[in-house]
Write an enzyme that holds these catalytic residues in place. Structure first.
Site, mmCIF file in Angstrom:
data_model
loop_
_atom_site.group_PDB
_atom_site.id
_atom_site.type_symbol
_atom_site.label_atom_id
_atom_site.label_comp_id
_atom_site.label_asym_id
_atom_site.label_seq_id
_atom_site.Cartn_x
_atom_site.Cartn_y
_atom_site.Cartn_z
ATOM 1 N N CYS A 198 0.880 -1.172 0.000
ATOM 2 C CA CYS A 198 0.000 0.000 0.000
ATOM 3 C C CYS A 198 0.911 1.214 0.000
ATOM 4 O O CYS A 198 1.531 1.526 1.011
ATOM 5 C CB CYS A 198 -0.918 0.023 1.220
ATOM 6 S SG CYS A 198 -1.935 1.519 1.305
ATOM 7 N N CYS B 168 -0.551 4.335 2.488
ATOM 8 C CA CYS B 168 -0.473 4.239 3.961
ATOM 9 C C CYS B 168 -0.217 2.783 4.342
ATOM 10 O O CYS B 168 0.894 2.297 4.180
ATOM 11 C CB CYS B 168 -1.731 4.794 4.615
ATOM 12 S SG CYS B 168 -3.274 4.119 3.957
ATOM 13 N N SER B 169 -1.247 2.080 4.823
ATOM 14 C CA SER B 169 -1.041 0.681 5.221
ATOM 15 C C SER B 169 -2.312 -0.127 4.997
ATOM 16 O O SER B 169 -2.659 -0.973 5.820
ATOM 17 C CB SER B 169 -0.610 0.591 6.687
ATOM 18 O OG SER B 169 -1.589 1.196 7.528
ATOM 19 N N CYS B 170 -3.020 0.137 3.887
ATOM 20 C CA CYS B 170 -4.229 -0.633 3.582
ATOM 21 C C CYS B 170 -3.860 -2.114 3.465
ATOM 22 O O CYS B 170 -2.900 -2.477 2.776
ATOM 23 C CB CYS B 170 -4.864 -0.126 2.289
ATOM 24 S SG CYS B 170 -5.556 1.544 2.433
#
Length: 220
Positions: free
Chosen positions: A125, A128-130
């Protein structure tokens, strides 16, 4: 590239960024609350005050989220390895296939991508941190780092080598960028020599990293 587990020399107490126990240093989580943390508390208390949620319901949802782990995804992968019809449904609609196995992944739009002898898939991702938390639980710390998020796209083969995965030049590496609306899970190739193993045994071979694409399943 940072990994979850490293063997550190515990005598090297004074290395920059290291704790006395040989693990990466993390600051204590006792600083002032951030704007978003204060906002979460305010919204939560308002929902309780207005009777829209109870503290017990909030606690139950947190427990349900904490119970999610890579073992859920491993069960999905193992089912796909033994059931060709399920595998076809998984590749067509991973969200529906996961729900079919009883995993409550909510409205998550999940896409399964299959590793083959010709293609290796890597999930990242960049924003961000999906991550498919509803199926795999919390992402590993390294998945959220700026280094991984940028380098996985720019130089995926180098990143994979740092994870111990050196792919032949004739294998195509495909990088999939997760978003807030769409998440990915890798369907790794079934290890050779597992024909006699049942579904539960196969699930134990599936690692979290193999479902992200930074690793392979365990060997039997």
């Amino acid at each position: 590239m940072p990994h979850d587990h490293h063997d550190h020399d515990h005598d090297h107490f004074h290395h920059e960024g290291m704790s006395p126990f040989g693990h990466p240093y993390r600051a204590d989580n006792d600083g002032p609350l951030t704007y978003w943390q204060r906002m979460e508390i305010a919204v939560r208390e308002l929902l309780v005050e207005k009777g829209l949620l109870t503290p017990a319901e909030i606690a139950a949802q947190i427990e349900a989220m904490d119970a999610r782990s890579p073992a859920n995804g491993a069960a999905v992968v193992a089912r796909a390895w033994v059931d060709p019809d399920f595998k076809a449904r998984l590749l067509a609609n991973a969200s529906a296939a996961s729900r079919e196995m009883g995993f409550n992944i909510g409205p998550l739009h999940l896409i399964a991508v299959e590793n083959t002898a010709q293609t290796h898939n890597l999930i990242v991702c960049t924003l961000c941190s999906c991550y498919p938390r509803n199926l795999l639980g919390l992402p590993p710390d390294w998945y959220k780092t700026r280094e991984y998020r940028s380098r996985a796209v720019r130089e995926p083969r180098a990143v994979l080598r740092e994870f111990g995965l050196d792919l032949p030049d004739d294998v195509t590496v495909r990088v999939h960028d997760s978003t807030a609306d769409m998440r990915y899970i890798v369907l790794p190739a079934r290890p050779e020599g597992t024909d006699a193993m049942d579904e539960a045994q196969l699930a134990r071979l599936v690692t979290r990293d193999s479902m992200i694409g930074t690793g392979l399943p365990r060997q039997p």
